[in-house]
Design an enzyme around this catalytic site. Structure first.
Site, PDB file in Angstrom:
ATOM      1  N   LYS A  51      36.802 -24.326 -65.948  1.00 44.52           N
ATOM      2  CA  LYS A  51      35.377 -24.016 -66.110  1.00 44.52           C
ATOM      3  C   LYS A  51      35.198 -22.543 -66.453  1.00 44.52           C
ATOM      4  O   LYS A  51      36.055 -21.707 -66.149  1.00 44.52           O
ATOM      5  CB  LYS A  51      34.594 -24.345 -64.838  1.00 44.52           C
ATOM      6  CG  LYS A  51      34.919 -23.473 -63.636  1.00 44.52           C
ATOM      7  CD  LYS A  51      34.035 -23.815 -62.446  1.00 44.52           C
ATOM      8  CE  LYS A  51      34.344 -22.914 -61.247  1.00 44.52           C
ATOM      9  NZ  LYS A  51      34.041 -21.488 -61.474  1.00 44.52           N
ATOM     10  N   LYS A  80      35.338 -20.907 -56.553  1.00 44.00           N
ATOM     11  CA  LYS A  80      35.905 -20.046 -57.591  1.00 44.00           C
ATOM     12  C   LYS A  80      34.802 -19.227 -58.252  1.00 44.00           C
ATOM     13  O   LYS A  80      33.653 -19.656 -58.350  1.00 44.00           O
ATOM     14  CB  LYS A  80      36.633 -20.889 -58.641  1.00 44.00           C
ATOM     15  CG  LYS A  80      37.845 -21.644 -58.089  1.00 44.00           C
ATOM     16  CD  LYS A  80      38.971 -20.680 -57.753  1.00 44.00           C
ATOM     17  CE  LYS A  80      40.183 -21.410 -57.188  1.00 44.00           C
ATOM     18  NZ  LYS A  80      39.998 -21.856 -55.803  1.00 44.00           N
ATOM     19  N   ASP A  81      35.197 -18.059 -58.761  1.00 42.32           N
ATOM     20  CA  ASP A  81      34.240 -17.133 -59.350  1.00 42.32           C
ATOM     21  C   ASP A  81      33.495 -17.746 -60.530  1.00 42.32           C
ATOM     22  O   ASP A  81      34.074 -18.467 -61.345  1.00 42.32           O
ATOM     23  CB  ASP A  81      34.971 -15.875 -59.829  1.00 42.32           C
ATOM     24  CG  ASP A  81      35.623 -15.127 -58.689  1.00 42.32           C
ATOM     25  OD1 ASP A  81      35.059 -14.126 -58.246  1.00 42.32           O
ATOM     26  OD2 ASP A  81      36.703 -15.561 -58.245  1.00 42.32           O
ATOM     27  N   LYS A  82      32.226 -17.392 -60.636  1.00 43.75           N
ATOM     28  CA  LYS A  82      31.403 -17.840 -61.761  1.00 43.75           C
ATOM     29  C   LYS A  82      31.740 -17.062 -63.024  1.00 43.75           C
ATOM     30  O   LYS A  82      31.849 -17.642 -64.113  1.00 43.75           O
ATOM     31  CB  LYS A  82      29.916 -17.677 -61.418  1.00 43.75           C
ATOM     32  CG  LYS A  82      28.964 -18.134 -62.511  1.00 43.75           C
ATOM     33  CD  LYS A  82      27.519 -18.089 -62.034  1.00 43.75           C
ATOM     34  CE  LYS A  82      26.575 -18.628 -63.106  1.00 43.75           C
ATOM     35  NZ  LYS A  82      25.168 -18.723 -62.600  1.00 43.75           N
ATOM     36  N   GLN A 168      31.900 -11.278 -52.603  1.00 46.84           N
ATOM     37  CA  GLN A 168      31.346 -12.640 -52.602  1.00 46.84           C
ATOM     38  C   GLN A 168      30.791 -13.017 -51.235  1.00 46.84           C
ATOM     39  O   GLN A 168      29.863 -13.821 -51.132  1.00 46.84           O
ATOM     40  CB  GLN A 168      32.421 -13.658 -53.014  1.00 46.84           C
ATOM     41  CG  GLN A 168      32.959 -13.470 -54.420  1.00 46.84           C
ATOM     42  CD  GLN A 168      34.230 -12.649 -54.445  1.00 46.84           C
ATOM     43  OE1 GLN A 168      34.332 -11.635 -53.756  1.00 46.84           O
ATOM     44  NE2 GLN A 168      35.196 -13.069 -55.236  1.00 46.84           N
TER      45      GLN A 168
END
Length: 381
Positions: A51, A80-82, A168
């Site tokens: 993604k 998970k990081d955007k 985060q």
């Protein structure tokens, strides 16, 4: 306690290194390493998904919309990081597997691609990952700064780095921990229990980061100053330590000093135990076999003893230890970065870095240690 972000100390003493890092799908990649091999049989389909520009929760919503699967039926190991190109494993009931290939174009339109399909006998749960492999590209890097970065990476490869929580945990406005404390004080509460729990955990994370920074300060003072000067520092802080003990601490080869009463844990997985023989435990720490741990305060938290406890007490909170749903735990103070590879592309002034971190550790902590910017204890990615 002052809840504003205070500067967190670095492990190493190099001057700040100037370069540009953009958290984007081109310059930041995260690949999840599963905790176990999938059996290729069972009632759960397991897909590896790539993604970009999406958070994990946004991705789950897309799967729910396209396949008709309930979000509660979807399993994932971690967030998970955007702002990155990421791969991770998702589980869903086997009956939805035939719909995956039929909707390939629908997924691609949403910046999702299914890389593989497998099966397993259980649903993937939070924490079911070994760690993550990372790729980072630094730009506007001069040859001199590239050389400095390589030197820092050599130190990190040998000794590891502080296991700080990344930004985060603290949210876009760096105030999640403040909201968590308000929940504990019964000043506010949200309808979703998971959100309340997350915000409380953010407050735990804030206390942990502050404790770790304090321990780094103590370690640096022990290393840099004479025994007499260090004794004066401990006296001013009302901490009990003898000159012979300080001499032994000064002789520890690792930059992060193990103190009397520390709670150790076998690395990277294993049982907790008390640091009874500091010389022996410092050698095991140096050999990456066991690591001292810091407090995540809660009702059933394991506390340190002696000198370590004297320091730890300043980062405890009775509302955490008395909160029925906040059990508490301990977290490695230190983490070892593995499989570090790098290259400097002089004509592009770019530095490419790849490495592996165990679960729960943040790439932003490594970035912070390399750059050495004087700032707050959150990182802007």
């Amino acid at each position: 306690m002052n809840l504003n972000f205070m500067p967190l100390l670095h492990a190493y003493n190099h001057v700040s290194i100037d370069f540009h890092f953009n958290s984007s799908a081109r310059d930041f990649c995260v690949h999840e390493v599963p905790l176990y091999e999938f059996s290729n049989t069972g009632e759960h389909a397991v897909i590896q998904v790539r993604k970009s520009g999406l958070s994990t929760l946004e991705m789950l919503q897309i799967f729910s919309q396209i396949l008709g699967v309930k979000i509660a039926e979807l399993g994932y190991a971690g967030l998970k990081d955007k702002n990155a190109l990421t791969t991770q494993f998702i589980s869903l009931p086997k009956k939805y597997a035939p719909l995956l290939e039929k909707n390939t174009s629908n997924f691609q339109e949403r910046n999702l691609k299914i890389l593989s399909l497998n099966y397993h006998h259980n649903k993937i749960k939070l924490g079911h990952l070994k760690g993550n492999r990372f790729f980072m590209r630094f730009k506007k890097m001069t040859p001199l700064n590239a050389q400095k970065t390589e030197q820092v990476l050599e130190q990190i490869a040998q000794f590891g780095m502080p296991n700080y929580f990344g930004s985060q945990r603290f949210g876009k406005f760096n105030d999640n921990h403040k909201e968590g404390l308000k929940i504990l004080q019964n000043e506010t509460k949200f309808a979703h229990q998971k959100l309340n729990a997350f915000l409380i955990s953010s407050y735990q994370s804030y206390l942990f980061n502050s404790l770790l920074s304090k321990r780094l300060e103590i370690s640096k003072i022990i290393s840099a100053f004479s025994v007499k000067e260090s004794l004066e520092f401990f006296k001013q802080k009302n901490l009990s330590v003898h000159s012979n003990a300080l001499k032994a601490l000064k002789n520890q080869a690792h930059p992060f000093k193990i103190l009397e009463g520390d709670v150790m844990r076998h690395y990277p997985y294993g049982k907790f135990f008390d640091a009874l023989e500091l010389e022996k435990e410092s050698e095991r720490f140096l050999n990456k076999e066991a690591v001292p741990t810091g407090l995540l305060d809660g009702k059933k938290a394991l506390y340190a003893k002696n000198l370590s406890l004297e320091i730890e007490k300043g980062f405890q909170h009775n509302l955490l230890s008395g909160h029925a749903k906040t059990l508490g735990s301990r977290r490695f103070f230190w983490v070892f970065v593995e499989n570090i590879t790098s290259q400097y592309i002089k004509e592009k002034a770019q530095f490419e870095l790849e490495f592996y971190l165990p679960k729960g550790s943040y790439a932003s902590a490594l970035l912070k240690e390399i750059k050495h910017e004087k700032g707050e204890n959150n990182d802007e990615f």
